[in-house]
Write an enzyme that holds these catalytic residues in place. Structure first.
Site, short mmCIF file in Angstrom:
data_model
loop_
_atom_site.label_atom_id
_atom_site.label_comp_id
_atom_site.label_asym_id
_atom_site.label_seq_id
_atom_site.Cartn_x
_atom_site.Cartn_y
_atom_site.Cartn_z
CB SER A 234 -13.94 2.83 -5.06
OG SER A 234 -12.55 2.09 -5.40
CE1 TYR B 61 -11.70 7.14 -1.86
CE2 TYR B 61 -10.45 5.22 -2.41
CZ TYR B 61 -11.54 6.15 -2.62
OH TYR B 61 -12.17 6.21 -3.98
CE LYS C 89 -15.29 6.93 -2.86
NZ LYS C 89 -16.25 7.98 -3.40
P1 NAD Z 1 -11.16 14.41 -7.73
O1 NAD Z 1 -10.38 14.76 -6.62
O2 NAD Z 1 -10.47 14.90 -9.13
O3 NAD Z 1 -12.39 15.07 -7.86
C1 NAD Z 1 -13.33 15.17 -6.55
C2 NAD Z 1 -13.92 16.38 -6.50
O4 NAD Z 1 -14.60 16.73 -5.28
C3 NAD Z 1 -12.71 17.77 -6.56
O5 NAD Z 1 -13.10 18.54 -7.52
C4 NAD Z 1 -12.80 18.24 -5.19
O6 NAD Z 1 -12.51 19.49 -5.19
C5 NAD Z 1 -14.21 18.06 -4.70
N1 NAD Z 1 -14.58 17.90 -3.38
C6 NAD Z 1 -13.88 17.10 -2.40
N2 NAD Z 1 -14.30 17.33 -1.24
C7 NAD Z 1 -15.43 18.01 -1.31
C8 NAD Z 1 -16.31 18.60 -0.50
N3 NAD Z 1 -16.45 18.47 0.88
N4 NAD Z 1 -17.33 19.65 -0.83
C9 NAD Z 1 -17.22 20.13 -2.07
N5 NAD Z 1 -16.44 19.58 -3.06
C10 NAD Z 1 -15.70 18.50 -2.94
O7 NAD Z 1 -11.46 12.84 -7.83
P2 NAD Z 1 -12.05 11.85 -8.88
O8 NAD Z 1 -10.83 11.21 -9.25
O9 NAD Z 1 -12.72 12.82 -10.10
O10 NAD Z 1 -12.98 10.98 -8.28
C11 NAD Z 1 -14.34 11.43 -8.15
C12 NAD Z 1 -15.08 10.00 -7.33
O11 NAD Z 1 -14.84 8.98 -7.65
C13 NAD Z 1 -14.63 10.34 -5.92
O12 NAD Z 1 -15.61 10.02 -5.04
C14 NAD Z 1 -13.43 9.14 -5.69
O13 NAD Z 1 -13.64 8.54 -4.35
C15 NAD Z 1 -14.28 8.10 -6.72
N6 NAD Z 1 -13.10 7.29 -7.17
C16 NAD Z 1 -12.18 7.78 -8.07
C17 NAD Z 1 -11.42 6.74 -8.56
C18 NAD Z 1 -10.26 7.23 -9.11
O14 NAD Z 1 -9.17 6.50 -9.40
N7 NAD Z 1 -9.95 8.49 -9.67
C19 NAD Z 1 -11.45 5.50 -8.56
C20 NAD Z 1 -12.73 5.08 -7.74
C21 NAD Z 1 -13.64 5.99 -7.28
C1 UD1 Z 2 -5.54 2.71 -6.55
C2 UD1 Z 2 -6.19 2.75 -5.03
C3 UD1 Z 2 -7.41 2.09 -4.90
C4 UD1 Z 2 -8.30 2.87 -6.02
C5 UD1 Z 2 -7.69 2.75 -7.48
C6 UD1 Z 2 -8.63 3.51 -8.45
C7 UD1 Z 2 -4.10 2.43 -3.52
C8 UD1 Z 2 -3.26 1.68 -2.84
N1 UD1 Z 2 -4.96 1.94 -4.13
O1 UD1 Z 2 -5.35 1.04 -6.64
O2 UD1 Z 2 -8.05 2.38 -3.74
O3 UD1 Z 2 -9.54 2.33 -5.76
O4 UD1 Z 2 -6.57 3.32 -7.34
O5 UD1 Z 2 -7.88 4.00 -9.26
O6 UD1 Z 2 -3.76 3.80 -3.98
N2 UD1 Z 2 2.20 0.84 -9.54
C9 UD1 Z 2 3.48 0.78 -9.72
N3 UD1 Z 2 4.33 1.99 -9.57
C10 UD1 Z 2 3.64 3.26 -9.25
C11 UD1 Z 2 2.21 3.21 -9.34
C12 UD1 Z 2 1.40 1.90 -9.34
O7 UD1 Z 2 3.97 -0.33 -10.20
O8 UD1 Z 2 4.10 4.21 -9.37
C13 UD1 Z 2 1.44 -0.51 -9.62
C14 UD1 Z 2 0.68 -0.86 -8.73
O9 UD1 Z 2 1.41 -1.80 -7.66
C15 UD1 Z 2 -0.50 -1.56 -9.18
C16 UD1 Z 2 -0.84 -1.02 -10.57
O10 UD1 Z 2 0.45 -0.30 -10.71
O11 UD1 Z 2 -0.31 -3.00 -9.53
C17 UD1 Z 2 -1.96 0.08 -10.41
O12 UD1 Z 2 -1.84 1.00 -9.31
P1 UD1 Z 2 -2.75 2.32 -9.00
O13 UD1 Z 2 -2.83 3.25 -10.25
O14 UD1 Z 2 -2.12 2.96 -7.85
O15 UD1 Z 2 -4.14 1.60 -8.66
P2 UD1 Z 2 -4.57 0.45 -7.72
O16 UD1 Z 2 -3.45 -0.09 -6.94
O17 UD1 Z 2 -5.37 -0.25 -8.38
#
Ligand code: NAD
Ligand code: UD1
Length: 335
Positions: free
Chosen positions: A124, A148, A152
């Site tokens: 991330s 968190y 990572k």
């Molecule tokens: P998500 O929560 O939708 O998916 C994660 C999945 O992993 C879920 O289905 C959950 O049930 C499963 N899981 C969690 N812990 C587990 C375990 N111990 N054993 C087996 N299954 C398990 O999340 P996502 O948004 O799809 O994110 C996927 C990956 O991408 C994560 O590693 C997250 O940290 C990373 N990531 C997500 C974002 C985002 O904004 N969504 C941004 C940056 C990185």
């Molecule tokens: C969040 C996570 C970050 C993760 C990233 C990936 C937090 C603090 N950080 O970051 O670790 O890697 O998502 O998707 O959760 N905002 C509003 N109102 C809201 C929600 C958000 O104004 O109700 C603003 C925030 O201040 C920011 C932008 O929208 O400026 C995006 O926010 P968000 O979607 O939470 O993502 P990140 O802050 O980038």
């Protein structure tokens, strides 16, 4: 390839499986359903025509994971399974360390034992913490600001050391910026449990009438309109990058780390405007103080992903909003 996808029923994993399947890979899922529904499996079957093999198991359960590996005999692993909420990680840091880091160590042990030598890992942009400048390249300093993010960074480091110790193991570390949007069918998308912490799902719920207004966290940042700027990336673009990363591991045979973003930042107000146009709904706003730990601007330099993977994002902000809104309308309560 036969690919084992941890966390494959989650938001990004499920979209990635549609791309893997459409490009001819065989997929097996391991998920403990801590943040996903088994109904995703039916959706995947109807979208792709193939119901992926799936196992309900926790990746920390070594015996269960080993028997899954022995049954599936994967050529590669894509590792999504993790807990991902920054706020929750402050409330329960040990749970985050255990689920994410212990889970990854067990996975790496089982991969080692079964001779699986290719890994794609979900990292991330959170590993960049408060970036000094934008766009952010992969060489920018890494300094996390929450538990968190710590998980990572530690996982990246463990994987890096392991690859350095054993050249036959290759990993693609993918640093996602802000994934949003949904599958164009409207049958897969993000289903936050409880009030959404992130911007796009919150806007969707305001547009749907489930919440009265959007809290805009800060309008005094050093950005064009004062609101936070982020690099939103369509989840289907992100999905495609995973399949591209597998291809790259196969062809180049070496580990790499890449940013996955569009390279273009949009402010909260720009995203709201784009969403209003896509949905035809008005998003009432309320300006509030900055959210603790937030940075003003964060967007990627995605050029390494272009060089390494031949990948660039294709979908624009309008399309991200249209697809997110379609998913919200079709499945107002999530999956
Ligand atoms: P998500 O929560 O939708 O998916 C994660 C999945 O992993 C879920 O289905 C959950 O049930 C499963 N899981 C969690 N812990 C587990 C375990 N111990 N054993 C087996 N299954 C398990 O999340 P996502 O948004 O799809 O994110 C996927 C990956 O991408 C994560 O590693 C997250 O940290 C990373 N990531 C997500 C974002 C985002 O904004 N969504 C941004 C940056 C990185
Ligand atoms: C969040 C996570 C970050 C993760 C990233 C990936 C937090 C603090 N950080 O970051 O670790 O890697 O998502 O998707 O959760 N905002 C509003 N109102 C809201 C929600 C958000 O104004 O109700 C603003 C925030 O201040 C920011 C932008 O929208 O400026 C995006 O926010 P968000 O979607 O939470 O993502 P990140 O802050 O980038």
């Amino acid at each position: 390839m036969r690919v084992l996808v941890t966390g494959g029923c989650g938001y990004i994993g499920s979209h990635t499986i549609t791309d893997l399947t459409s490009r001819g890979h065989e997929v097996a899922i391991v998920d403990n359903f801590s943040n996903a529904s088994p109904a995703v499996l039916e959706r995947l079957a109807s979208i792709t025509g193939v119901r992926p093999i799936s196992f309900q198991a926790d990746i920390r359960d070594r015996a269960a994971l080993l028997s899954i590996f022995q049954e599936v005999r994967p050529d590669a692993v894509i590792h999504f399974a993790a807990l991902k909420s920054v706020g929750e990680s402050w409330e329960q840091p040990l749970r985050y360390f255990d689920n994410n880091i212990t889970g990854t160590i067990v996975l790496l042990q089982v991969m080692h034992e079964c001779g699986v030598r290719k890994l794609v890992f979900s990292s991330s942009a959170t590993v960049y913490g408060m970036p000094e400048s934008c766009p952010i390249s992969e060489d920018a300093p890494l300094r996390v600001t929450n538990p968190y993010g710590r998980t990572k960074l530690v996982m990246e480091e463990l994987i890096g050391d392991l690859c350095a110790a054993d050249e036959s193991l290759q990993a693609a570390v993918l640093r996602y910026f802000n994934p949003v949007g949904a599958h164009p069918s409207g049958e897969l998308g993000e289903s936050p449990s409880g009030p959404p912490a992130n911007l796009m799902p919150y806007i969707c719920q305001v547009a749907a009438g489930r919440r009265e207004y959007l809290n805009v966290f800060g309008n005094d940042y050093d950005t064009a309109d004062g609101t936070g700027v982020r690099d939103y990336i369509h989840v289907m673009d992100l999905a495609r990058a995973h399949t591209d990363a597998l291809d790259a591991l196969n062809t180049c045979g070496e580990s790499f780390t890449v940013n996955l973003g569009t390279g273009r930042g949009y402010s909260v107000l720009e995203l709201v405007k784009a969403f209003e146009l896509a949905s035809g709904r008005l998003i009432p706003l309320r300006f509030c103080p900055r959210r603790a730990g937030d940075v003003g601007a964060c967007y990627a330099d995605p050029s390494r992903a272009a060089e390494r993977l031949g990948w660039t994002a294709q979908f624009d902000l309008a399309r991200m909003c249209e697809d997110a809104w379609r998913w919200q309308c079709r499945h107002p309560n999530g999956i």
